[in-house]
Structures are given as structure tokens and as C-alpha cells.
Write a protein that holds these residues in place. Structure first.
Motif, PDB file in Angstrom:
ATOM      1  N   HIS A   1      -8.054   4.957  -3.304  1.00  0.00           N
ATOM      2  CA  HIS A   1      -8.956   3.699  -2.818  1.00  0.00           C
ATOM      3  C   HIS A   1      -8.113   2.442  -3.369  1.00  0.00           C
ATOM      4  O   HIS A   1      -7.480   2.599  -4.246  1.00  0.00           O
ATOM      5  CB  HIS A   1     -10.134   3.934  -3.707  1.00  0.00           C
ATOM      6  CG  HIS A   1     -10.937   5.135  -3.068  1.00  0.00           C
ATOM      7  ND1 HIS A   1     -11.453   5.100  -1.877  1.00  0.00           N
ATOM      8  CD2 HIS A   1     -11.260   6.090  -3.604  1.00  0.00           C
ATOM      9  CE1 HIS A   1     -12.406   6.072  -1.755  1.00  0.00           C
ATOM     10  NE2 HIS A   1     -12.269   6.882  -2.695  1.00  0.00           N
ATOM     11  N   VAL A   2      -8.465   1.540  -2.655  1.00  0.00           N
ATOM     12  CA  VAL A   2      -7.893   0.265  -2.971  1.00  0.00           C
ATOM     13  C   VAL A   2      -8.776  -0.263  -4.077  1.00  0.00           C
ATOM     14  O   VAL A   2     -10.072  -0.004  -4.216  1.00  0.00           O
ATOM     15  CB  VAL A   2      -8.428  -0.867  -1.771  1.00  0.00           C
ATOM     16  CG1 VAL A   2      -7.897  -2.382  -2.413  1.00  0.00           C
ATOM     17  CG2 VAL A   2      -7.216  -0.642  -0.736  1.00  0.00           C
TER      18      VAL A   2
ATOM     19  N   ASP B   1      -6.034  -4.774  -6.633  1.00  0.00           N
ATOM     20  CA  ASP B   1      -5.231  -4.833  -5.329  1.00  0.00           C
ATOM     21  C   ASP B   1      -5.985  -6.014  -4.449  1.00  0.00           C
ATOM     22  O   ASP B   1      -5.015  -6.602  -3.727  1.00  0.00           O
ATOM     23  CB  ASP B   1      -5.507  -3.488  -4.761  1.00  0.00           C
ATOM     24  CG  ASP B   1      -4.830  -2.128  -5.115  1.00  0.00           C
ATOM     25  OD1 ASP B   1      -3.601  -2.350  -5.847  1.00  0.00           O
ATOM     26  OD2 ASP B   1      -5.537  -1.188  -5.154  1.00  0.00           O
TER      27      ASP B   1
ATOM     28  N   LEU C   1       1.019  -1.251  -0.024  1.00  0.00           N
ATOM     29  CA  LEU C   1       0.054   0.077   0.096  1.00  0.00           C
ATOM     30  C   LEU C   1       0.955   1.129   0.063  1.00  0.00           C
ATOM     31  O   LEU C   1       0.425   2.427  -0.702  1.00  0.00           O
ATOM     32  CB  LEU C   1      -0.756  -0.053   1.186  1.00  0.00           C
ATOM     33  CG  LEU C   1      -2.105  -1.169   1.192  1.00  0.00           C
ATOM     34  CD1 LEU C   1      -2.719  -1.241   2.545  1.00  0.00           C
ATOM     35  CD2 LEU C   1      -3.066  -0.688  -0.004  1.00  0.00           C
TER      36      LEU C   1
ATOM     37  N   ARG D   1       2.297   2.464  -3.497  1.00  0.00           N
ATOM     38  CA  ARG D   1       1.320   2.482  -4.628  1.00  0.00           C
ATOM     39  C   ARG D   1       1.534   4.030  -4.974  1.00  0.00           C
ATOM     40  O   ARG D   1       1.271   4.822  -4.106  1.00  0.00           O
ATOM     41  CB  ARG D   1      -0.307   2.215  -4.092  1.00  0.00           C
ATOM     42  CG  ARG D   1      -0.425   0.781  -3.966  1.00  0.00           C
ATOM     43  CD  ARG D   1      -1.912   0.279  -3.834  1.00  0.00           C
ATOM     44  NE  ARG D   1      -2.890   1.151  -3.928  1.00  0.00           N
ATOM     45  CZ  ARG D   1      -3.760   1.941  -3.435  1.00  0.00           C
ATOM     46  NH1 ARG D   1      -3.755   1.965  -2.300  1.00  0.00           N
ATOM     47  NH2 ARG D   1      -4.868   2.533  -4.204  1.00  0.00           N
TER      48      ARG D   1
END
Length: 94
Positions: free
Chosen positions: A44-45, A49, A36, A39
Motif C-alpha cells: 500500500h501507499v 508517500d 512506485l 519502493r
């Protein structure tokens, strides 16, 4: 057998292939934190992911448990699903 009895047996059976639960989950948490943090888009995920998270958990299981063939099959499957999501245009791969 009850659901709880089945679950208890599954946990015992997985100790060999998944390794110690605490170590496995701690390593998975480290992997997820690093993933994370790396990135480029910190919003947002994205759908792919979730696939990547599952791959990281499988890597942790290989490292903490045994290099069971099933882990590698699952890694390949999750990688293909991530690729499909990106190719479908559901997210941009970042």
C-alpha cells in the motif's frame, strides 16, 4: 467572479510557473511510476508517500515551468511533513 471564472484565471496564471499542463502531468506521471516501482514494499501507499508524490509534482513544475521560489518552499515543506510522519512511526519510510 464565479468559482469557474476564478479557476480559469488560476489556470492561466499558473502556465508561467507550472509550464505546459500536458507536459507537466506527463512528467509527473513518469516520476510517480518510477517512484512506485522503486519502493521495496509494493503493498500500500503509505502516508509519507503522499508527501513524496507532492514533491515529485513540484519537481515537475520546476522542470516544465520556471524555478519559482514557491516550488522550493513547498518541496521543503513536504519533505518536513514526510519526515514527521516517519518519525511519528506512522510508517517505516519504505
Amino acid at each position: 467572479m464565479t468559482i469557474l471564472e476564478d479557476a480559469a484565471q488560476a489556470i492561466l496564471d499558473r502556465d508561467g510557473t507550472h509550464g505546459d499542463y500536458d507536459k507537466n502531468q506527463s512528467l509527473t506521471a513518469l516520476f510517480l511510476t518510477a517512484y512506485l516501482a522503486a519502493r521495496p514494499d509494493q503493498s500500500h501507499v503509505k502516508p509519507h508517500d503522499v508527501c513524496m508524490f507532492n514533491i515529485l509534482q513540484k519537481i515537475s513544475r520546476v522542470r516544465c515551468g520556471t524555478p519559482d521560489r514557491d516550488h522550493f518552499v513547498d518541496i521543503a515543506g513536504w519533505a518536513e511533513l514526510a519526515n514527521r510522519l516517519i518519525r511519528k512511526g506512522e510508517d517505516d519510510g519504505n
